[in-house]
Write an enzyme that holds these catalytic residues in place. Structure first.
Site, PDB file in Angstrom:
ATOM      1  N   ASP A   1      37.834  46.886  35.152  1.00 10.77           N
ATOM      2  CA  ASP A   1      38.597  47.937  34.476  1.00 10.77           C
ATOM      3  C   ASP A   1      37.708  48.817  33.605  1.00 10.77           C
ATOM      4  O   ASP A   1      37.945  50.018  33.472  1.00 10.77           O
ATOM      5  CB  ASP A   1      39.709  47.317  33.618  1.00 10.77           C
TER       6      ASP A   1
ATOM      7  N   CYS B   1      38.706  38.274  35.536  1.00  9.72           N
ATOM      8  CA  CYS B   1      39.088  39.528  34.907  1.00  9.72           C
ATOM      9  C   CYS B   1      40.509  39.957  35.254  1.00  9.72           C
ATOM     10  O   CYS B   1      41.194  39.323  36.039  1.00  9.72           O
ATOM     11  CB  CYS B   1      38.069  40.614  35.235  1.00  9.72           C
ATOM     12  N   ASP B   2      40.865  41.088  34.695  1.00 10.73           N
ATOM     13  CA  ASP B   2      42.230  41.538  34.479  1.00 10.73           C
ATOM     14  C   ASP B   2      43.246  41.250  35.582  1.00 10.73           C
ATOM     15  O   ASP B   2      44.159  40.474  35.413  1.00 10.73           O
ATOM     16  CB  ASP B   2      42.210  43.038  34.198  1.00 10.73           C
TER      17      ASP B   2
ATOM     18  N   CYS C   1      35.181  40.046  29.128  1.00  8.05           N
ATOM     19  CA  CYS C   1      34.834  40.707  27.853  1.00  8.05           C
ATOM     20  C   CYS C   1      35.347  39.917  26.651  1.00  8.05           C
ATOM     21  O   CYS C   1      36.443  39.354  26.681  1.00  8.05           O
ATOM     22  CB  CYS C   1      35.360  42.133  27.846  1.00  8.05           C
TER      23      CYS C   1
ATOM     24  N   GLU D   1      44.947  52.330  32.686  1.00  9.43           N
ATOM     25  CA  GLU D   1      44.871  52.014  31.266  1.00  9.43           C
ATOM     26  C   GLU D   1      44.423  53.225  30.463  1.00  9.43           C
ATOM     27  O   GLU D   1      43.696  54.082  30.951  1.00  9.43           O
ATOM     28  CB  GLU D   1      43.910  50.845  31.042  1.00  9.43           C
TER      29      GLU D   1
ATOM     30  N   SER E   1      44.550  48.897  27.818  1.00  3.39           N
ATOM     31  CA  SER E   1      43.613  47.792  27.924  1.00  3.39           C
ATOM     32  C   SER E   1      43.980  46.750  26.881  1.00  3.39           C
ATOM     33  O   SER E   1      44.535  47.068  25.822  1.00  3.39           O
ATOM     34  CB  SER E   1      42.197  48.308  27.668  1.00  3.39           C
TER      35      SER E   1
END
Length: 628
Positions: A78, A119-120, A192, A517, A543
């Site tokens: 992202d 991740c996302d 992250c 986002e 985000s």
């Protein structure tokens, strides 16, 4: 076993021949086939190390008595996709991941699955496939990134880089200062380092019961993650074998509606044969949401939990989140809401200590009797893995002593522990401030809220944990943008003034398409030092790194005829987060008579995958799922 479909009987000689070409031999055909679903992608820092993780898990599964097969999914970063049309593919990739995992599981008749996301959209996409296919599954993430450090020793993360870019564009910092942030914000592999969407989802997997303790907080670089992977490999083989027995009972016409009774009949330990739909229930989704509210997680988790509940056939709506929020104190804040990072949460006791504080401060709120993939009920795991519990295991004190290496690396699982128990940690913060008790909570209600009103008849989401107290109630004139890039340019050029409400529309699942986002615009607001005087609303999403008075998921979206599409510049928007309301200061008659705006640009989503996605996508209040 399900895999017997492709490996038993004379008619399956061609199938066995093909399997032999993959390296199998005679002794392998009586063992469970375990899918190892990796999301290794070289261009995503949260996934760059996952090839090594998958190979290690493969070795562990074989040692545990299973036959492992690796396959991969796609993964969108992202952060790298942010600020251009690539972000339109991020949420849309969730459906591709779910469909591709389903395709591989159904086509090859696996007996069990280990998912290695990070991740996302990868974690929720895999979860959607998990409940869809309903075979034994354990999630083991790649682990979080270490936080960076600036020249002054203060922590940095990806949000620091976004805010720094906006600050440089407005002349508030120099080229050298921006470069220093850029070079230090993301120092290692891993998801992250704040409580952004990736880490929120990986933490929620612990609370929902589909992952083992430590999944969401043990650092990606830590050698201790190998311990987690070994446990998962051993456990998935046990679950696959137990499910094979459950399948055999079904074939014999026996009643297997009660998996505990079925396990007892075969003298298996309780919960040995629980499948994902036995684990992911209304009660466990509630537990996950309570955790999210307690730790002020990403607003994207609401979108994903709704989609997962939909796949599981559960009747679950956004209104449930407000009901839980009224009962759940916000006892933990992590970047972007404060300077704490996931590594600090881990050293303070991790997810089970957050759950433990909720149990102590709000007895009965969590459902402790739900099963987990560990074979133990959630309440038992809370006893053992809550660092502040008198019943905490000695092993737990070692696990929570994992600390950052401070060394730039793209390799995972390679940093040996220097401290072997939490009592010997020399921390620069108070763990009782990082994870607070309920009586000292940041607020006595949860870190997320759903707002309703004539601007959001079906709801909108705000991360209350990230909102300054003075912005909890705000009224101001709308400054309207019909795309994320237009909004970023407008904010950084000074079009937005103190007191305004930025409106970004036609960015929902259907309108974007893809519901990208808004981290660029929110970081720009922060970089322009307007975060204490400007609010932002959108039918897009944010985000997990977003903080401030940022309200997303406005439903219905503009492209579906929602009221946000009728707004005009200068309209007064009234936000009252404590009252859970979001309104336009217009009469019902005036709002009804307004024409619906049309998006100014239709360049994206006219061909390819996004064209199909646009036709099938629903608004955020349904989880943005596809319907046909």
């Amino acid at each position: 076993m399900r895999s017997n479909t492709i490996k038993q009987g004379d008619a399956r000689a061609p199938h066995r021949s093909l399997l032999r070409a993959c390296g199998l031999d005679e002794k392998d055909f009586d063992k469970p086939f375990i899918a190892i679903v990796s999301s290794h992608v070289d261009i995503v820092p949260g996934h760059v190390h996952l090839n090594d993780v998958a190979q290690f898990v493969k070795k562990c599964v074989r040692e545990a008595g299973g036959i492992p097969f690796i396959f991969n999914t796609i993964g969108v970063c992202d952060g790298i996709a942010m600020g251009h049309d690539g972000m339109k593919y991020s949420l849309a990739s969730r459906e591709i991941i779910a469909d591709s995992v389903e395709t591989m599981l159904k086509a090859h008749c696996f007996d069990g699955m280990i998912c290695i996301p990070n991740c996302d959209k990868i974690t929720p996409g895999m979860l959607m496939a998990t409940v869809r296919c309903n075979i034994p599954t354990i999630f083991v993430s790649g682990g979080p990134m270490e936080a960076g450090r600036g020249a002054d020793g203060k922590p940095l993360d990806l949000i620091s880089a976004f805010a720094g870019a906006a600050a440089k564009m407005s002349g508030k910092i120099s080229d050298a200062e921006l470069l220093q942030i850029e070079q230090n914000a993301c120092p290692t592999c891993g998801s992250c380092s704040g409580m952004f969407t990736a880490n929120s989802m990986n933490c929620l997997c612990e609370a929902i019961g589909i992952a083992l303790p430590g999944n969401g907080t043990v650092l990606a670089t830590s050698h201790y993650r190998k311990t987690l992977y070994k446990k998962a490999a051993k456990r998935i083989v046990q679950l696959a074998q137990a499910a094979g027995g459950r399948r055999q009972e079904a074939a014999e016409g026996k009643d297997i509606e009660n998996p505990l009774a079925s396990a007892a009949a075969r003298r298996l330990p309780p919960a040995a044969c629980f499948l994902p739909r036995d684990i992911i229930t209304k009660e466990s989704v509630d537990n996950a949401m309570i955790l999210d509210l307690a730790m002020g997680g990403s607003t994207n988790t609401v979108l994903h939990l709704l989609a997962i509940a939909n796949e599981a056939g559960l009747d679950y709506s956004m209104r449930r989140f407000n009901e839980l929020s009224e009962q759940t104190p916000n006892i933990c804040k992590v970047s972007p809401s404060c300077d704490y990072h996931i590594e600090d949460v881990h050293n303070s006791g991790g997810i089970y200590t957050i759950l433990g504080e909720v149990r102590r401060g709000r007895p009965g709120l969590l459902n402790e009797k739900v099963p987990t993939v560990s074979g133990k009920k959630l309440g038992k795991l809370m006893d053992e893995y809550d660092l502040r519990s008198p019943k905490a295991l000695e092993e737990v004190k070692k696990m929570y002593a994992v600390t950052p290496s401070g060394i730039r690396t793209a390799k995972g699982m390679n940093v040996k522990q220097s401290v072997m128990k939490t009592a010997d940690l020399k921390l620069s913060f108070d763990p009782l401030d990082c994870i607070r008790t309920c009586d000292k909570a940041y607020s006595q209600t949860g870190g997320l809220a759903v707002l309703y009103g004539n601007l959001a008849p079906n709801g909108a989401i705000v991360k209350t944990a990230g909102v300054l107290e003075k912005m909890l109630q705000h009224a101001g004139p709308a400054v309207i943008f019909d795309s994320e890039p237009e909004a970023y340019a407008g904010i950084t050029s000074g079009k937005v003034k103190a007191g305004d409400v930025v409106v970004i529309r036609f960015e929902g699942p259907k309108g974007g398409p893809g519901m990208q986002e808004m981290l660029g615009p929110t970081s720009a607001i922060k970089g322009m030092h307007l975060d204490d005087s400007v609010a932002l609303i959108t039918d897009g999403r944010f985000s997990g790194g977003t903080a401030g008075a940022c309200i997303g998921h406005v439903s219905p979206e503009a492209a579906a005829g929602g009221p946000i599409g009728k707004l005009q510049d200068g309209d007064i928007i009234e936000i009252d987060i404590p009252a859970r309301t979001l309104n336009i200061k217009l009469s019902d008659e005036e709002l009804q008579s307004r024409p619906q705006s049309e998006p100014q640009s239709l360049d994206c989503g006219q061909t390819g995958y996004l064209a199909k996605y646009k036709v099938l996508a629903t608004s955020a209040d349904t989880g943005g799922v596809l319907r046909w």
